[in-house]
Design an enzyme around this catalytic site. Structure first.
Site, short mmCIF file in Angstrom:
data_model
loop_
_atom_site.label_atom_id
_atom_site.label_comp_id
_atom_site.label_asym_id
_atom_site.label_seq_id
_atom_site.Cartn_x
_atom_site.Cartn_y
_atom_site.Cartn_z
N LEU A 97 0.84 -1.20 0.00
CA LEU A 97 0.00 0.00 0.00
C LEU A 97 0.88 1.25 0.00
O LEU A 97 2.10 1.15 0.17
CB LEU A 97 -0.92 -0.05 1.23
CG LEU A 97 -1.91 -1.23 1.21
CD1 LEU A 97 -2.55 -1.44 2.57
CD2 LEU A 97 -2.97 -1.05 0.14
N PRO A 98 0.30 2.43 -0.20
CA PRO A 98 1.14 3.64 -0.31
C PRO A 98 1.99 3.91 0.93
O PRO A 98 3.19 4.15 0.82
CB PRO A 98 0.13 4.75 -0.55
CG PRO A 98 -1.05 4.08 -1.17
CD PRO A 98 -1.11 2.72 -0.54
N LYS A 128 15.10 1.12 3.74
CA LYS A 128 14.44 1.45 2.47
C LYS A 128 14.37 2.96 2.26
O LYS A 128 14.70 3.48 1.18
CB LYS A 128 13.03 0.84 2.46
CG LYS A 128 12.12 1.33 1.34
CD LYS A 128 12.59 0.93 -0.04
CE LYS A 128 11.82 1.69 -1.10
NZ LYS A 128 12.29 1.41 -2.44
#
Ligand code: NDP
Length: 290
Positions: free
Chosen positions: A63-64, A166
């Site tokens: 998801l975003p 990330k």
């Protein structure tokens, strides 16, 4: 194994396709038509109700942001079975993912954050690099599933560590895209052909993923495809900047990169691709790449 995949966007759609070749796959998407399309193209089962996903042994979210993941966790929490493994492939916020893991643990559900890098082409070709945060035993359970979607899977530490690294790597990429755009524009203003400027850069010490793979198509060929939303990239850099703030770390380059990307997003809007920041570099100099 029964796996539920939640979020069939640019990355999730092809990742779910790979998983469906080896596992029974339930798919859920906010816009249901996409789940129906996935089911008809790849033989997966489109869930009309999110609650149907609770029957899976493994739940994958793509998801975003962590906010949408948390909303889904809230909705599914009462129905989840003990022993379920939740793999969050979203590029999320490590602080939120640690809280999410604690909430899921109250229901006997294990959580790993497993964000990915390698862009949509990596998702299409199952060549993603995946960085995982979680307990060793949960990583061991997630590994064979992640190996279906990725080529290099790295256990980086406890829950949140995957999300942390990330956003840091994406910040490096953002700063590199920006400085390379600035220097290519300056080369152009100095009368050097952009093809030549890129050729020399890519044969020398200024070479990067940005100069080799990301910028030539846009700056030289004037093609601006949408492959990764600037809104997502800005979100990653803002998370990185907030982590630096929490650590009392001195990171002026990161802070500047965040300012530049957030300003670019405000100017270009939610529909822009991340490399369109190069257009803002040109705009700041009263010119364009045409
Ligand atoms: P997309 O915008 O293409 O897809 C987002 C997905 O999330 C869609 O399925 C969308 O559903 C769903 N969604 C959005 N809002 C909600 C909500 N409120 N509730 C439920 N579902 C929602 O994103 P990407 O696939 O590009 O990116 C997903 C994640 O992967 C992001 O965290 C991004 O930073 C990361 N990432 C992206 C890369 C890329 O190159 N694109 C590379 C590496 C990581 P709907 O179809 O209804 O809109």
């Amino acid at each position: 194994m029964k796996i539920a995949f939640i979020g069939l966007g640019a990355m999730g759609f092809p990742m779910a396709r790979h998983l469906s070749k080896q596992h029974e796959l339930l798919v859920w998407n906010r816009t249901h038509a996409k789940a129906e399309r996935h089911a008809s193209e790849h033989g997966t089962r489109a869930c009309g109700e999110l609650a149907e996903c609770a029957a899976a042994e493994v739940i994958v979210t793509m998801l975003p942001t962590s906010r949408e993941v948390d909303e889904i966790v809230d909705k599914l929490l009462p129905d989840l079975e003990r022993g379920t493994l939740w793999i969050d492939a979203t590029s999320g916020d490590p602080n939120v993912s640690r809280d999410t893991a604690v909430r899921l643990a109250t229901r006997g559900v294990a959580f790993v954050d497993a964000p990915v890098t390698g862009a949509t082409v990596g998702a299409e070709n199952a060549t993603l690099t995946i960085m995982v945060g979680g307990a060793p035993e949960d990583f061991a359970r997630a590994l064979p599933i992640l190996q279906i979607c990725g080529k290099k899977i790295v256990h980086v530490g406890p829950v949140g560590a995957g999300h942390a690294i990330k956003v840091l790597t994406n910040s490096i990429m953002g700063a590199t895209v920006w400085i390379t755009s600035e220097c290519m524009l300056l080369a152009k203003q100095l009368g050097i052909d952009i093809k030549t400027a890129l050729e020399v850069t890519n044969a020398g010490s200024g070479r990067s993923n940005a100069s080799e793979n990301l910028l030539p198509k846009r700056l030289r060929d004037h093609e601006w495809p949408l492959v990764f939303k600037l809104a997502h990239h800005d979100k990653d850099i803002r998370i990185a900047a907030s982590l630096a703030h929490q650590q009392h770390a001195s990171t002026p380059m990161l802070a500047l990169t965040q300012q530049l990307f957030t300003s670019s997003l405000n100017q270009l809007g939610d529909g822009a691709d991340y490399i369109e920041v190069a257009k803002i570099v040109a705009k700041m100099n009263g010119t364009s790449w045409d």
